[in-house]
Scaffold this motif. Structure first.
Motif, PDB file in Angstrom:
ATOM      1  N   CYS A 185       0.838  -1.193   0.000  1.00  8.47           N
ATOM      2  CA  CYS A 185       0.000   0.000   0.000  1.00  8.47           C
ATOM      3  C   CYS A 185       0.878   1.250   0.000  1.00  8.47           C
ATOM      4  CB  CYS A 185      -0.909  -0.020   1.226  1.00  8.47           C
ATOM      5  SG  CYS A 185      -1.981   1.421   1.306  1.00  8.47           S
ATOM      6  N   HIS A 207       0.155   4.086   1.124  1.00  5.22           N
ATOM      7  CA  HIS A 207      -0.060   4.992   2.250  1.00  5.22           C
ATOM      8  C   HIS A 207       0.987   4.798   3.334  1.00  5.22           C
ATOM      9  CE1 HIS A 207      -2.355   6.147   6.061  1.00  5.22           C
ATOM     10  NE2 HIS A 207      -2.024   7.280   5.469  1.00  5.22           N
ATOM     11  N   ARG A 208       1.052   3.584   3.915  1.00  2.96           N
ATOM     12  CA  ARG A 208       2.049   3.320   4.950  1.00  2.96           C
ATOM     13  C   ARG A 208       2.748   1.973   4.737  1.00  2.96           C
ATOM     14  NH1 ARG A 208       1.307   7.887   5.563  1.00  2.96           N
ATOM     15  NH2 ARG A 208       0.717   9.057   7.449  1.00  2.96           N
ATOM     16  N   GLY A 209       2.518   1.350   3.567  1.00  2.00           N
ATOM     17  CA  GLY A 209       3.312   0.175   3.229  1.00  2.00           C
ATOM     18  C   GLY A 209       2.734  -1.168   3.638  1.00  2.00           C
ATOM     19  N   ASN A 210       1.489  -1.206   4.018  1.00  2.00           N
ATOM     20  CA  ASN A 210       0.909  -2.493   4.386  1.00  2.00           C
ATOM     21  C   ASN A 210       0.870  -3.437   3.173  1.00  2.00           C
ATOM     22  OD1 ASN A 210      -0.375  -4.377   6.006  1.00  2.00           O
ATOM     23  ND2 ASN A 210      -2.405  -3.527   5.679  1.00  2.00           N
ATOM     24  N   CYS A 253      -6.988  -1.912   1.484  1.00  2.00           N
ATOM     25  CA  CYS A 253      -5.970  -2.088   2.507  1.00  2.00           C
ATOM     26  C   CYS A 253      -6.628  -2.289   3.872  1.00  2.00           C
ATOM     27  CB  CYS A 253      -5.054  -0.868   2.515  1.00  2.00           C
ATOM     28  SG  CYS A 253      -3.754  -1.023   3.755  1.00  2.00           S
ATOM     29  N   TYR A 278      -5.412  -1.620   6.696  1.00  2.00           N
ATOM     30  CA  TYR A 278      -4.908  -0.715   7.743  1.00  2.00           C
ATOM     31  C   TYR A 278      -5.783   0.541   7.824  1.00  2.00           C
ATOM     32  CZ  TYR A 278      -1.045   1.215  10.663  1.00  2.00           C
ATOM     33  OH  TYR A 278      -0.274   1.731  11.674  1.00  2.00           O
ATOM     34  N   HIS A 279      -5.748   1.399   6.777  1.00  2.00           N
ATOM     35  CA  HIS A 279      -6.573   2.617   6.808  1.00  2.00           C
ATOM     36  C   HIS A 279      -7.615   2.649   5.699  1.00  2.00           C
ATOM     37  CE1 HIS A 279      -2.490   3.607   8.380  1.00  2.00           C
ATOM     38  NE2 HIS A 279      -3.187   4.156   9.365  1.00  2.00           N
ATOM     39  N   GLY A 280      -7.622   1.591   4.867  1.00  2.00           N
ATOM     40  CA  GLY A 280      -8.717   1.451   3.918  1.00  2.00           C
ATOM     41  C   GLY A 280      -8.525   2.036   2.536  1.00  2.00           C
ATOM     42  N   TRP A 281      -7.306   2.414   2.143  1.00  2.00           N
ATOM     43  CA  TRP A 281      -7.114   2.845   0.749  1.00  2.00           C
ATOM     44  C   TRP A 281      -7.482   1.669  -0.164  1.00  2.00           C
ATOM     45  CZ3 TRP A 281      -2.417   6.393  -0.728  1.00  2.00           C
ATOM     46  CH2 TRP A 281      -2.450   7.561   0.056  1.00  2.00           C
TER      47      TRP A 281
HETATM   48 FE1  FES Z   1      -2.756   1.096   3.580  1.00  2.00          FE
HETATM   49 FE2  FES Z   1      -2.739   2.986   5.421  1.00  2.00          FE
HETATM   50  S1  FES Z   1      -1.258   1.441   5.057  1.00  2.00           S
HETATM   51  S2  FES Z   1      -4.253   2.545   3.960  1.00  2.00           S
END
Ligand code: FES
Length: 437
Positions: A88, A90-93, A108, A110-113
């Motif tokens: 991802c 955003h933060r790499g998930n 994702c 984690y935060h839903g992107w």
């Molecule tokens: Fe994927 Fe934040 S790590 S939405």
């Protein structure tokens, strides 16, 4: 990325040693060499990702690797195949946690992107309230990976300077067609791959499948004794070792004088091959009993007639295998059975049965090999081994067989180290950093 200067100079020595027919044991289980392979080899080569038939429908995907990079390979709604880093933005998930499936989107955890299966970012929670117009979705799609295909094989490459797949294969396609063009409709996978972890260095497998006919009568002796192989210990060395100089690809072509031309293929497939392949390919393929080859660096194929009734010609099976390195001396194996897409279901099932018995995860031949390969890997780790080389002098100085119509450097007999010197020479070029983009 800093490289210890000691390893730099020993790599140059290793490269000189390969030209003289030596290769160091330590290469098969060494942290520094593993790290260099991750940095200098895998990102710059064309690495196999998937067979198109694994993802036949819109939304189908698999996750695979290029070195230590996890890649989502997906077919979009228009039928186009995309490869994207499974991370991802955003933060790499990790976006996709399954090895295979069907999805139009990846969301994702984690935060839903949310991304389309093509990699485009289409959903961001609290877009208006949080980002207030500062985030442009088009700038934050999944990281795209360059892909190219040959006869159903999808490869990925992380380096934009690496030449096209066609150039990279450098004529090895002539031999790959023996596995991939058995009939007009091409090949397909017979189900998902067998997938397991082994305490074996990936390079041992890549070398063995680049044409190690030498081990077969010993490691797989029971296959001869029980009549599963249509050759004998005395005829087994006959055939050719073909390699593409400077490219690393190599194939062993075993030939048994008494084996019938195209033996083990159904008549209708033989007729199709005679219509579609080149005259040179027909001449070579009609004589080949066993074909075992490696596409540099870590993709291999084996085609072998195998009889469930000892003494009979049997059926041809094809296995395609990928050696994914996960650490020094440790790898994940992906092993598929490939079948001719246009063959009868009965033939496909017979070929799959033969593959499973011989080279499936619990296959008898597979067990023979891994027993040896895990022990080689263990030996390579020991302290004394640090300064020990292995001889790679079989067939050194052999002239090209002038009568052989296929491309590359082709020597006799089948039992030969020529392909391995070529494989390790290319490997050393990458590790030294001397491969021209
Ligand atoms: Fe994927 Fe934040 S790590 S939405």
């Amino acid at each position: 990325w800093a490289v210890d200067s000691g390893i730099e100079s020993s790599l140059r020595e290793i490269r000189e040693g390969i030209k003289e027919g030596r290769f160091p044991a330590r290469a098969f289980n060494d942290q520094q060499i593993f790290d260099l392979e991750q940095q200098r080899l895998f990102p710059r080569t064309w690495c196999f990702l998937a067979h198109e038939s694994e993802i036949p429908s819109p939304g189908d995907y698999v996750t695979r690797y290029i070195g230590n990079n996890n890649i989502i390979v997906a077919r979009d709604e228009q039928g186009q195949i995309h490869a994207n880093l499974n991370m991802c933005r955003h933060r790499g998930n990790v976006m996709c946690k399954s090895e295979m499936g069907n999805a139009s989107h990846f969301r994702c955890s984690y935060h839903g992107w949310t991304y389309k299966n093509s990699g485009e970012l289409i959903g961001v929670p609290y877009m208006k309230e949080g980002y207030e117009g500062r985030l442009k979705r088009k700038d934050w799609g999944l990281v795209n990976v360059r892909i190219d295909t040959y006869a159903g094989l999808v490869f990925g490459c992380l380096d934009p300077r690496t030449p096209s797949l066609e150039e990279y294969l450098g004529g090895f396609q002539f031999y790959l067609d023996l596995y991939l063009k058995q009939g007009e409709a091409g090949s397909e996978v017979h189900g998902p791959p067998d997938h397991w972890v082994a305490d074996t260095d990936w390079k041992i497998c890549a070398e063995n499948f680049a044409g190690d006919g030498y081990h077969t009568p010993v490691a797989h002796q029971f296959g001869f004794n029980l009549g599963y192989f249509p050759s004998s210990g005395s005829t087994h060395s006959q055939g050719w070792a073909a390699s593409i100089p400077g490219r690393g690809h190599g194939i062993g072509l075993g030939h048994s004088p008494n084996f019938p031309p195209f033996g083990g293929f159904p008549e209708e497939l033989t007729a199709e091959m005679k219509r579609t392949l080149s005259p040179a390919q027909i001449e070579v393929f009609s004589k080949v009993r066993t074909a075992v080859g490696t596409v540099f660096p870590n993709l291999s194929f084996l085609m072998q007639p195998f009889s469930l009734v000892p003494g009979e010609t049997g059926v041809r099976f094809v296995t395609m295998r990928l050696y994914h390195p996960v650490g020094p001396g440790r790898m994940e194996m992906y092993s598929w059975c490939l079948v001719p897409r246009g063959a009868s279901q009965e033939y496909k099932d017979e070929a799959y049965k033969a593959y499973t018995l011989a080279f499936g995860q619990a296959g008898t031949f597979e067990q023979d090999d891994f027993e040896n390969w895990t022990k080689v890997t263990r030996s390579a780790k020991s302290t004394m081994v640090k300064n020990i080389d292995f001889p790679y002098i079989m067939g050194m100085g052999s002239e090209r067989d002038p009568d052989f119509p296929g491309p590359g450097h082709v020597v006799r007999p089948y039992v030969n180290d020529t392909n391995f010197r070529n494989l390790w020479g290319r490997w050393a070029d990458y590790l030294v950093g001397d491969v021209e983009p």
